[in-house]
Design an enzyme around this catalytic site. Structure first.
Site, PDB file in Angstrom:
ATOM      1  CB  CYS A 102     -46.059   5.445  13.832  1.00 23.27           C
ATOM      2  SG  CYS A 102     -45.377   4.678  12.337  1.00 23.27           S
ATOM      3  N   GLY A 205     -44.996  -3.409  25.051  1.00 23.87           N
ATOM      4  CA  GLY A 205     -43.606  -3.709  24.744  1.00 23.87           C
ATOM      5  C   GLY A 205     -43.125  -4.989  25.386  1.00 23.87           C
TER       6      GLY A 205
END
Length: 355
Positions: A102, A205
Site C-alpha cells: 500500500c 498492474g
C-alpha cells in the site's frame, strides 16, 4: 495446477485484488460469480484488530461461497502483526496475506504497507513472525521497491520465500509511482523465472483486457494475475479472460440488462451486509462504473447517487434498462498487450475498456 499450500487454484488463476473500500463481501460475491478464483478482504490494520475496532472486525466477515478467500493484514510492528494473525486464524480463512504494497502516506509513514520497502531486514523479520504465529498459508503482496533506485524485488522474493511464505504477488510499480505510469512486468518475470523461486508468483498492474492476461502468462511466465481497478463495475473481466485464454475468442460485452442485473445483486448484498442506510450510501461509488459507456447517462447517475432507498434505486435501474434496451456496447478497436502499453508510455487507468 497452481497451489498455495494445499489450496488448488487451477492452471492460471485470476485473483481479485484487496482494495480498500471496494473488496468487501458484496463486491467479492459478484466477482466470484463471474470467475474470480481467489479473493482477498480489504486490508485490515493489525492494530485495529487488537483494539477490537468495529470497522476492522467487520472486515473479517467471509462466507462459504467465497472460498478460497484470504484475509489481508498490514502493520509495521512484529508483535501486533503476529497477534493479528492469530485473530485472523480464528475466523478460518483459507490463507493470510501481508500487505507490503500500500503506497498511501498514512500507512507508509508508520512503516507499514510499502513503507517497509525501505527496510528489507525488518520486512523479513515481520514476515517470519507472522508465519510462525499461524497455521494458515501466508502470502505477501508487495511492489518492486520504494523508488527507481531501490527496485529490490528479486532479493525480497528470495528472502521472503526463505522464511516461509507460500505465494507472492508483485505489483509492477514502485511506491513513489503510486498508481501512475506503467507497471514494469519485466522485473515480475525475472522473479518468476529465478531458478531459486519455487512458490507461485502472481503479477499485478495494468491488466484490463484478456490480451494482457495472456501476454502476462506467455511473455513473463507468471502463475496467474491479480486484477484490481479493472474489476470495479466490471466483474465480467474474469469470465472474459478465461474464455479468451481457452478459445482465443472474445465474449460479447455484457448487455445493459446484464449490467443492471449484477448492479442490483451488488446493491442487494450491500444492504443485506451493511444495513439499509450504509449499504445504499456505499453503493454510490459503483454506479458510474457499472453504467460506463452508456451515452447521456448523467441524469440517471445523478438520480442514483441521491436516492436513499433500495426500492427507489432499483426502480431507476429498471428505467435505465428500458431507456437503453436497444443499445449495443462495442468493443474497443485497440486492444493492447502489456508490451504495447509499456512501449507507448501511456498511463494506465485500471478502468475497463469496454463500451
Amino acid at each position: 495446477m497452481v497451489k498455495i499450500g494445499q489450496i488448488e487454484l487451477g492452471s492460471f488463476p485470476l485473483l481479485l485484488a484487496p482494495m480498500e473500500d471496494v473488496s468487501d463481501p458484496p463486491f467479492r460475491a459478484v466477482c466470484k460469480s463471474n470467475g474470480a478464483d481467489l479473493m482477498y478482504s480489504e486490508f485490515i490494520s493489525s492494530e485495529g484488530l487488537i483494539r477490537d475496532a468495529i470497522k476492522s472486525r467487520a472486515k473479517l466477515d467471509i462466507f462459504e461461497y467465497e472460498r478460497p478467500v484470504g484475509i489481508q493484514i498490514f502493520g509495521g510492528d512484529e508483535e501486533p502483526l503476529a497477534m493479528a494473525a492469530q485473530i485472523v486464524e480464528a475466523v478460518n480463512p483459507d490463507l493470510l496475506d501481508i500487505n507490503f504494497g500500500c503506497p498511501v502516506k498514512k500507512v507508509t509513514c508508520k512503516g507499514a504497507g510499502a513503507g517497509i520497502l525501505k527496510d528489507i531486514p525488518k520486512m523479513v523479520k515481520l514476515t517470519a513472525a507472522v508465519v510462525k504465529a499461524t497455521r494458515l498459508p501466508v502470502t505477501v503482496k508487495t511492489r518492486l521497491g520504494w523508488d527507481d533506485d531501490s527496485k529490490n524485488i528479486e532479493e525480497v522474493a528470495e528472502r521472503l520465500q526463505d522464511v516461509g511464505i507460500q505465494a507472492l504477488t508483485i505489483h509492477g510499480r514502485t511506491r513513489t509511482q503510486m498508481y501512475k505510469g506503467t507497471a514494469d512486468w519485466t522485473l515480475i518475470g525475472k522473479v518468476k523465472n529465478n531458478p531459486r523461486i519455487h512458490i507461485p508468483v502472481f503479477g499485478n498492474g495494468d491488466i484490463t483486457i484478456p490480451e494482457q492476461a495472456l501476454d502476462a502468462r506467455e511473455r513473463y511466465g507468471v502463475d496467474g494475475v491479480m486484477i484490481g481497478r479493472a474489476a470495479i463495475g466490471y466483474p465480467w473481466i474474469f469470465r472474459e479472460i478465461k474464455h479468451f485464454m481457452a478459445t482465443g475468442e472474445h465474449l460479447p460485452p455484457p448487455t445493459v440488462e446484464e449490467r443492471v442485473a449484477i448492479c442490483k445483486e451488488h446493491l442487494q448484498k450491500s444492504v443485506a451486509w451493511k444495513g439499509s442506510v450504509v449499504g445504499v450510501l456505499e453503493m454510490r461509488r459503483h454506479y458510474t462504473n457499472y453504467l460506463k459507456g452508456l451515452p447521456h447517462i448523467k441524469d440517471f447517475r445523478a438520480r442514483l447517487v441521491t436516492a436513499s432507498a433500495q426500492d427507489a434505486i432499483e426502480a431507476i435501474l429498471d428505467e435505465v434498462v428500458f431507456h437503453y434496451r436497444d443499445y449495443l456496447f462495442e468493443r474497443s478497436a485497440t486492444l493492447p498487450t502489456i508490451q504495447d502499453v509499456l512501449s507507448s508510455g501511456a498511463q494506465a487507468t485500471g478502468c475497463n475498456v469496454y463500451g
